[in-house]
Design an enzyme around this catalytic site. Sequence first.
Site, PDB file in Angstrom:
ATOM      1  N   ASP A  60      -9.789  -7.656   0.830  1.00 27.49           N
ATOM      2  CA  ASP A  60      -8.477  -7.944   1.428  1.00 27.49           C
ATOM      3  C   ASP A  60      -8.646  -7.968   2.940  1.00 27.49           C
ATOM      4  O   ASP A  60      -8.089  -7.152   3.659  1.00 27.49           O
ATOM      5  CB  ASP A  60      -7.464  -6.874   1.003  1.00 27.49           C
ATOM      6  N   GLY A 115       0.778  -1.229   0.000  1.00 31.22           N
ATOM      7  CA  GLY A 115       0.000   0.000   0.000  1.00 31.22           C
ATOM      8  C   GLY A 115       0.812   1.283   0.000  1.00 31.22           C
ATOM      9  O   GLY A 115       0.235   2.368  -0.044  1.00 31.22           O
ATOM     10  N   SER A 142       6.551 -10.856  -5.286  1.00 29.09           N
ATOM     11  CA  SER A 142       5.485 -10.834  -6.283  1.00 29.09           C
ATOM     12  C   SER A 142       5.725  -9.729  -7.299  1.00 29.09           C
ATOM     13  O   SER A 142       6.485  -8.795  -7.082  1.00 29.09           O
ATOM     14  CB  SER A 142       4.141 -10.610  -5.598  1.00 29.09           C
ATOM     15  N   ARG A 143       5.045  -9.877  -8.420  1.00 28.30           N
ATOM     16  CA  ARG A 143       4.953  -8.776  -9.373  1.00 28.30           C
ATOM     17  C   ARG A 143       3.757  -7.906  -9.002  1.00 28.30           C
ATOM     18  O   ARG A 143       2.885  -8.325  -8.252  1.00 28.30           O
ATOM     19  CB  ARG A 143       4.780  -9.313 -10.794  1.00 28.30           C
ATOM     20  N   ALA A 144       3.742  -6.695  -9.554  1.00 28.96           N
ATOM     21  CA  ALA A 144       2.640  -5.785  -9.288  1.00 28.96           C
ATOM     22  C   ALA A 144       1.345  -6.330  -9.859  1.00 28.96           C
ATOM     23  O   ALA A 144       1.334  -6.899 -10.957  1.00 28.96           O
ATOM     24  CB  ALA A 144       2.941  -4.424  -9.890  1.00 28.96           C
ATOM     25  N   LYS A 146      -2.977   0.983   3.696  1.00 25.82           N
ATOM     26  CA  LYS A 146      -3.951  -0.095   3.891  1.00 25.82           C
ATOM     27  C   LYS A 146      -4.503  -0.070   5.310  1.00 25.82           C
ATOM     28  O   LYS A 146      -5.693  -0.261   5.540  1.00 25.82           O
ATOM     29  CB  LYS A 146      -3.293  -1.464   3.629  1.00 25.82           C
ATOM     30  N   THR A 165      -1.932  -4.435  -8.653  1.00 23.89           N
ATOM     31  CA  THR A 165      -2.618  -3.138  -8.701  1.00 23.89           C
ATOM     32  C   THR A 165      -1.668  -1.984  -8.374  1.00 23.89           C
ATOM     33  O   THR A 165      -2.083  -0.824  -8.429  1.00 23.89           O
ATOM     34  CB  THR A 165      -3.795  -3.117  -7.712  1.00 23.89           C
ATOM     35  N   SER A 197      -2.547 -15.611   3.488  1.00 18.01           N
ATOM     36  CA  SER A 197      -1.814 -15.481   2.228  1.00 18.01           C
ATOM     37  C   SER A 197      -0.319 -15.290   2.480  1.00 18.01           C
ATOM     38  O   SER A 197       0.525 -15.993   1.916  1.00 18.01           O
ATOM     39  CB  SER A 197      -2.371 -14.297   1.436  1.00 18.01           C
TER      40      SER A 197
END
Length: 522
Positions: A276, A188, A214-216, A308, A218, A284
Amino acid sequence: MENYTLNGNGSGNLKLRRIGIDTYRENVAYLHRECEVYRIEGFQALSKIEVGASCGDEGHIMAVLNVIDDVGIVRQDELGLSEQAFAQLGQPEGSLVCVRHAEPPASMDAVRRKIRGRRLSQDDFRAIINDITESHYTKMEISAFIVACGQNELDRDEVLYLTRAMIESGEKLDWQEPLVADKHCIGGIPGNRTSMLVVPIVAAHGMLIPKTSSRAITSPAGTADTMEMLANVELAIPDLQQIVRKHRGCLAWGGTADLSPADDIMISVERPLGIDSNGQMVASILSKKLAAGSTHLLIDIPVGPSAKVRHMHEAQQLRRLFEFVGDHLGIHLEVVITDGRQPIGSGIGPMLEARDVMRVLQNSPLAPVDLRQKALRLAGRILEFDPDVRGGHGFAIARDILESGRALAKMNAIIDAQGRRVAEFVPGKLSFEVLSNADGVVAAIDNLQMAHIARYAGAPIAEGAGVDLFKKMGDAVKKGEPLYRVHAEFPAEFHFAQDLCRRNNGYSIGAAADIPAAFVEP
């Protein structure tokens, strides 16, 4: 499965055809509307079907049916499969396959109980996650499970059950070492590329820190997108293991490993829904880290008005949930609550963020101070996982590793081992500056809006696209003075970003008294 006569040859099978469509973690099948199997079986669009390699064989997949009227896509005697479904079935194009109605997964009974607000058991979660991993659920059914868990918030035992089931759904790495460190930020905050600094500092100290990121989805850039400016990040597991054993660390994309695969599938549904929940977030993150073999984990929870997590009591609640699940799964876990009021660093977007990281590693006077300090703080906490490092001494050790050049040397070794890319850090050639509309100080920066502007400019797909910040909170500004510069690589995205900035540039100019207090721990 019944036999059907097609093309007058007495065959009950359809010819398999590969349809070059990426359906992103969902098996999709295609039948022509005039196909005899389609008519006799009474299929409808969006029906769930079972596809077998041949009649009577055990090997099969589940897929969602799409109905086609164009013979150029699929003929009457063919069954088309999307890229994922074709790869999962594992049969060559042109081979014969059979189709039939799929039976609904038995675990849907548990999903319906969760929809009604009932508490689920460990066996319930195992059954659900197993069916999701085996592609027995459509995205609609996965959505029902996710919404039920979000609306009827999981209690802490259910979060534990879900996390355990997700770990069991895939591979688990074992590094054969007593201390395997990792860190994770819940996200975030644009530009928050501390992992690319923490890994070389910790690895230079000698601790094992295999970082899969991770890849982007959002955001304007994920850690893997930014590291890809410098090196190859798509590593096969044997290559990743070799690099980590030699250099004590890596910065790789986690998508090449079969670690908690159910998590990847559920994320593909959660993101469009905008769901989320804390329980799903904890499951996760921890399922991925435990599957990757981590024994010691540092969690970063940024708190701020546009982060977030927006209030300290929410951060404390999330911390307790992380600690409960971590304790029961045997991982040493610590949580730090950090300042999430504004972006970290100067750049937002893969190339600009990679530039910031290398400036910090090179001890450049142009290095963003906030990125440097936050990375040192996090690295110091991880170094204190080492029993030979006294509590409170980690920051100084991390600073020495950075200032001595050892972190830069380690990063260069990791980059070379993964496969170096030439990085010139030339941002997108199309650019415009956003100017202050008043005298005063920067009182607030909207994290979400700045991320939107960078994405409208083309990040992360256009590597040189993004936002270069000139002013941060508390900085004095004059009317007409540049606040930041937006870079794009293509005219359409340049104009999209311009239009968005005209509507809301993400900055609030006011007085020093207007700056919100930082929710941060010492």
